[in-house]
Design a protein around this motif. Structure first.
Motif, mmCIF file in Angstrom:
data_model
loop_
_atom_site.group_PDB
_atom_site.id
_atom_site.type_symbol
_atom_site.label_atom_id
_atom_site.label_comp_id
_atom_site.label_asym_id
_atom_site.label_seq_id
_atom_site.Cartn_x
_atom_site.Cartn_y
_atom_site.Cartn_z
ATOM 1 N N UNK A 1 75.384 33.433 22.266
ATOM 2 C CA UNK A 1 74.273 32.715 22.884
ATOM 3 C C UNK A 1 72.965 33.169 22.244
ATOM 4 N N UNK A 2 72.097 32.205 21.979
ATOM 5 C CA UNK A 2 70.828 32.513 21.324
ATOM 6 C C UNK A 2 69.885 33.247 22.262
ATOM 7 N N UNK A 3 69.130 34.159 21.686
ATOM 8 C CA UNK A 3 68.126 34.883 22.449
ATOM 9 C C UNK A 3 67.023 33.914 22.884
ATOM 10 N N UNK A 4 66.652 33.967 24.167
ATOM 11 C CA UNK A 4 65.668 33.030 24.726
ATOM 12 C C UNK A 4 64.311 33.166 24.042
ATOM 13 N N UNK A 5 63.905 34.395 23.719
ATOM 14 C CA UNK A 5 62.611 34.624 23.054
ATOM 15 C C UNK A 5 62.624 34.014 21.657
ATOM 16 N N UNK A 6 63.737 34.208 20.941
ATOM 17 C CA UNK A 6 63.877 33.649 19.595
ATOM 18 C C UNK A 6 63.769 32.127 19.648
ATOM 19 N N UNK A 7 64.431 31.515 20.637
ATOM 20 C CA UNK A 7 64.371 30.056 20.776
ATOM 21 C C UNK A 7 62.951 29.594 21.069
ATOM 22 N N UNK A 8 62.302 30.284 21.983
ATOM 23 C CA UNK A 8 60.958 29.882 22.401
ATOM 24 C C UNK A 8 59.966 29.979 21.244
ATOM 25 N N UNK A 9 60.075 31.060 20.464
ATOM 26 C CA UNK A 9 59.098 31.302 19.400
ATOM 27 C C UNK A 9 59.413 30.552 18.111
ATOM 28 N N UNK A 10 60.700 30.283 17.869
ATOM 29 C CA UNK A 10 61.080 29.801 16.534
ATOM 30 C C UNK A 10 61.671 28.391 16.476
ATOM 31 N N UNK A 11 62.308 27.936 17.550
ATOM 32 C CA UNK A 11 62.979 26.631 17.478
ATOM 33 C C UNK A 11 61.972 25.490 17.507
ATOM 34 N N UNK A 12 62.373 24.350 16.953
ATOM 35 C CA UNK A 12 61.518 23.163 16.945
ATOM 36 C C UNK A 12 61.186 22.771 18.385
#
Length: 200
Positions: A1-12
């Motif tokens: 599962x992807x890290x929530x912080x990584x998703x928030x900061x980096x995902x489109x």
């Protein structure tokens, strides 16, 4: 599962977090240094890199005659680059890879949605998503190279995830309703018509 912080900061930001997770689960890898090399339908085995430098060396060695996919999103190496010298270690950086991969997938979703006539019903989204994932894996949709195709723009309807508040309120309302199975036996209505039994 992807890290929530990584998703928030980096995902489109055009993609909802649940869709980003679905996308990475469908096509990606947990390892930011993961490299897949394919020539035609053949998978070419490459050593597992231990450092970003080793990973980029493997990419450079294989990029000419094969399709090389890299990182969390397994994005094809070399997309959008005019020259091999432009290639850099961003491909194996988790944040940069997620940013590039989700931006590209978002574009592919818009290409697929346009072909479908830009539907507004979110029930159509699972089919759009499956077609976009297939296009990501093959590089093609309706005969066109999706990685090189222009972005048609626009928004794609994405499935709404039920909010925790909504499910809580449903559970609470169910608790407050009387249980139909706990009716007093003497007050229960007749459920089976027995009047015809025994009559000739």
């Amino acid at each position: 599962m992807l890290d929530a912080t990584l998703m928030k900061e980096c995902a489109d930001p055009m993609l909802k977090p649940a869709i980003v997770e679905q996308f990475v689960a469908a096509v990606g890898s947990d390892d930011p240094l993961a490299i897949t090399v394919k020539s035609g339908n053949r998978l070419i085995l490459v050593p597992k890199p231990k450092t970003p430098e080793e990973a980029m060396k493997i990419v450079r060695e294989n990029i000419g005659g094969a399709v090389v996919r890299v990182g969390l999103t397994q994005i094809p190496a070399g997309i959008g680059l005019k020259d091999a010298s432009e290639r850099h270690a961003d491909l194996v950086d988790s944040c940069a890879n997620l940013r590039m991969g989700t931006a590209m997938f978002s574009k592919i979703l818009r290409i697929v949605a346009k072909w479908y006539g830009n539907p507004t019903n979110e029930e159509v989204f699972p089919q759009l998503f499956d077609d976009a994932v297939h296009a990501w894996r093959t590089g093609k949709f309706e005969g066109d190279n999706v990685f090189q195709a222009p972005d048609p723009g626009g928004l794609v309807i994405q499935e709404e995830q039920p909010s925790p508040d909504a499910s809580d309120s449903v559970a609470q309302s169910a608790e407050n309703e009387p249980n139909p199975q706990l009716v007093e036996p003497n007050n229960a209505a007749i459920r089976v018509d027995l009047s015809r039994i025994g009559g000739q």
